[in-house]
Design a protein around this motif. Structure first.
Motif, short mmCIF file in Angstrom:
data_model
loop_
_atom_site.label_atom_id
_atom_site.label_comp_id
_atom_site.label_asym_id
_atom_site.label_seq_id
_atom_site.Cartn_x
_atom_site.Cartn_y
_atom_site.Cartn_z
N SER A 1 -17.91 -70.69 114.54
CA SER A 1 -18.29 -70.39 113.19
C SER A 1 -17.33 -69.52 112.56
CB SER A 1 -19.59 -70.23 113.12
OG SER A 1 -19.70 -68.35 113.51
N SER A 2 -17.43 -69.53 111.07
CA SER A 2 -16.54 -68.86 110.40
C SER A 2 -16.72 -67.22 110.60
CB SER A 2 -16.71 -68.98 108.72
OG SER A 2 -16.21 -70.39 108.51
N ALA A 3 -17.95 -67.01 110.97
CA ALA A 3 -18.14 -65.57 110.91
C ALA A 3 -17.72 -65.20 112.42
CB ALA A 3 -19.76 -65.17 110.86
N GLU A 4 -17.92 -66.05 113.59
CA GLU A 4 -17.42 -65.76 114.73
C GLU A 4 -16.04 -65.69 114.79
OE1 GLU A 4 -19.93 -69.01 116.33
OE2 GLU A 4 -21.66 -67.79 117.04
N MET A 5 -15.22 -66.62 114.08
CA MET A 5 -13.90 -66.70 114.03
C MET A 5 -13.19 -65.41 113.68
SD MET A 5 -11.41 -69.47 112.33
CE MET A 5 -11.86 -70.80 113.38
N ILE A 6 -13.88 -64.80 112.37
CA ILE A 6 -13.52 -63.87 111.90
C ILE A 6 -13.51 -62.52 112.70
CG2 ILE A 6 -13.87 -61.91 110.05
CD1 ILE A 6 -14.62 -64.31 108.10
N ARG A 7 -14.83 -62.44 113.41
CA ARG A 7 -14.95 -61.38 114.48
C ARG A 7 -14.20 -61.42 115.85
NH1 ARG A 7 -20.68 -62.72 113.29
NH2 ARG A 7 -21.34 -61.27 111.57
N THR A 8 -13.73 -62.75 116.24
CA THR A 8 -12.75 -62.63 117.33
C THR A 8 -11.41 -62.27 116.70
OG1 THR A 8 -13.95 -64.82 118.16
CG2 THR A 8 -11.64 -64.34 118.80
N LEU A 9 -11.15 -62.48 115.49
CA LEU A 9 -9.74 -62.21 114.96
C LEU A 9 -9.82 -60.70 114.99
CD1 LEU A 9 -6.83 -63.39 114.09
CD2 LEU A 9 -7.87 -63.02 111.80
N VAL A 10 -10.90 -59.97 114.65
CA VAL A 10 -10.89 -58.61 114.44
C VAL A 10 -10.86 -57.67 115.59
CG1 VAL A 10 -12.52 -56.45 113.92
CG2 VAL A 10 -12.08 -58.32 112.35
N ASP A 11 -11.36 -58.52 116.73
CA ASP A 11 -11.27 -57.69 118.16
C ASP A 11 -10.23 -58.03 118.94
OD1 ASP A 11 -14.31 -57.05 118.01
OD2 ASP A 11 -14.70 -58.87 118.90
N GLU A 12 -9.26 -59.19 118.38
CA GLU A 12 -8.17 -59.52 119.22
C GLU A 12 -7.18 -58.44 118.55
OE1 GLU A 12 -6.80 -63.38 119.18
OE2 GLU A 12 -8.57 -63.99 120.41
N SER B 1 -7.79 -55.68 116.54
CA SER B 1 -8.02 -54.27 116.16
C SER B 1 -8.20 -54.11 114.55
CB SER B 1 -7.37 -53.15 116.82
OG SER B 1 -7.74 -53.40 118.43
N LEU B 2 -8.50 -55.07 113.93
CA LEU B 2 -8.45 -54.87 112.53
C LEU B 2 -9.64 -54.08 111.77
CD1 LEU B 2 -7.71 -58.75 111.57
CD2 LEU B 2 -6.17 -56.94 111.81
N ARG B 3 -9.24 -53.68 110.72
CA ARG B 3 -10.37 -52.66 109.99
C ARG B 3 -10.48 -53.27 108.56
NH1 ARG B 3 -12.23 -47.63 110.69
NH2 ARG B 3 -10.65 -47.23 112.20
N LEU B 4 -11.75 -54.18 108.39
CA LEU B 4 -11.82 -54.93 107.08
C LEU B 4 -12.42 -53.92 106.10
CD1 LEU B 4 -13.52 -58.12 108.81
CD2 LEU B 4 -10.82 -57.97 108.08
N SER B 5 -12.01 -54.45 104.88
CA SER B 5 -12.50 -53.86 103.67
C SER B 5 -14.01 -54.16 103.33
CB SER B 5 -11.60 -53.78 102.38
OG SER B 5 -11.63 -55.20 102.09
N ARG B 6 -14.43 -55.35 103.88
CA ARG B 6 -15.72 -55.90 103.38
C ARG B 6 -16.48 -56.47 104.58
NH1 ARG B 6 -15.07 -60.43 99.58
NH2 ARG B 6 -13.12 -61.18 100.20
N PRO B 7 -17.75 -56.51 104.51
CA PRO B 7 -18.48 -57.07 105.70
C PRO B 7 -17.99 -58.61 105.89
CG PRO B 7 -19.79 -55.96 103.95
CD PRO B 7 -18.55 -56.25 103.55
N VAL B 8 -18.23 -59.02 107.12
CA VAL B 8 -17.91 -60.13 107.50
C VAL B 8 -18.73 -61.32 106.69
CG1 VAL B 8 -17.82 -62.15 109.51
CG2 VAL B 8 -17.17 -59.58 109.89
N GLU B 9 -19.83 -60.89 106.41
CA GLU B 9 -20.55 -61.84 105.69
C GLU B 9 -20.19 -62.34 104.31
OE1 GLU B 9 -21.75 -59.37 107.23
OE2 GLU B 9 -22.92 -60.40 108.89
N ASP B 10 -19.68 -61.26 103.41
CA ASP B 10 -19.08 -61.57 102.30
C ASP B 10 -17.60 -62.30 102.33
OD1 ASP B 10 -20.91 -59.69 101.48
OD2 ASP B 10 -19.73 -58.16 100.99
N LEU B 11 -16.97 -62.09 103.49
CA LEU B 11 -15.78 -62.73 103.72
C LEU B 11 -16.07 -64.20 103.93
CD1 LEU B 11 -13.68 -60.47 105.74
CD2 LEU B 11 -13.40 -60.84 103.47
N VAL B 12 -17.13 -64.38 104.79
CA VAL B 12 -17.45 -65.92 104.88
C VAL B 12 -17.94 -66.66 103.70
CG1 VAL B 12 -19.31 -67.38 106.19
CG2 VAL B 12 -18.00 -65.47 107.14
N ALA B 13 -18.84 -65.94 103.06
CA ALA B 13 -19.21 -66.28 101.52
C ALA B 13 -18.15 -66.92 100.65
CB ALA B 13 -20.40 -65.30 100.88
#
Length: 204
Positions: A55-66, A68-80
């Motif tokens: 899913s889009s959320a799972e994809m973003i979380r996978t990218l963050v983990d791989e 070591s990213l620090r996002l400025s907004r919650p994953v849910e907002d990016l997915v929206a």
């Protein structure tokens, strides 16, 4: 219908959405890449293409983990935001003709469902533009289950809605995660990638 795509003796058919029923890969990539670009992330299409079963959320979380990213907004907002960008192009998405032939041939013969790791509102909006919009008996998405692919939950829930035993279901998929989920559900799976990509190899 290509003979290798025939479901043979299945009691129900379950179809993944993105990349299986519809050729939405590049539209999905553009939307995801644009959203992540606002976070200073360069999303390579090869990385995206290798993880389309998520899913889009799972994809973003996978990218963050791989990475070591620090996002400025919650994953849910990016997915929206990703969903909003994609829906602006939803009318341009076309079906994969090879899989459409299966849907048309089997309509009314066995129950059929869309079983996707995508978001319900995105699929419903895109489905309205498709020639097979009224052909399915159920729609199951990542929103309906606790776990997305490669867990079997989406396919098992779809089979339950159709009243079919998992062992009698055939799944059409285009991702490694989806194939793994179908096997985990105890279902027959047909990988459509060799057939949906034939026209690209032939230059048509």
């Amino acid at each position: 219908m290509h003979p290798d795509l025939s479901p043979r003796h299945a009691s129900c058919l379950l179809f993944d959405w993105d990349g299986t029923l519809v050729d939405s890969q590049y539209a999905n990539y553009r939307a995801m890449a644009a959203v992540l670009s606002s976070e200073g992330v360069d999303l390579e299409q090869a990385w995206f293409d290798a993880r389309t079963g998520l899913s889009s959320a799972e994809m973003i979380r996978t990218l963050v983990d791989e990475r070591s990213l620090r996002l400025s907004r919650p994953v849910e907002d990016l997915v929206a935001d990703r969903d909003r960008m994609f829906l602006e192009e939803a009318h341009t998405v076309r079906p994969h003709q090879e899989v459409l032939q299966v849907v048309e041939a089997m309509r009314g013969r066995v129950p059929m469902a869309v079983a996707s790791g995508g978001a319900r509102h995105v699929i419903e909006a895109t489905l309205r533009h498709q020639p097979f919009h009224s052909h399915f008996d159920a729609l199951v998405t990542r929103d309906d289950v606790d776990r997305g692919k490669p867990a079997p939950d989406i396919f098992l829930h779809a089979a339950e809605l159709l009243g079919a035993h998992p062992s009698r279901c055939t799944v059409y998929e285009d991702s490694d995660e989806g194939v793994e989920a179908a096997h985990a559900a105890g279902m027959t799976v047909i990988d459509v990638r060799p057939y949906t990509r034939l026209r690209f190899r032939s230059g048509t």
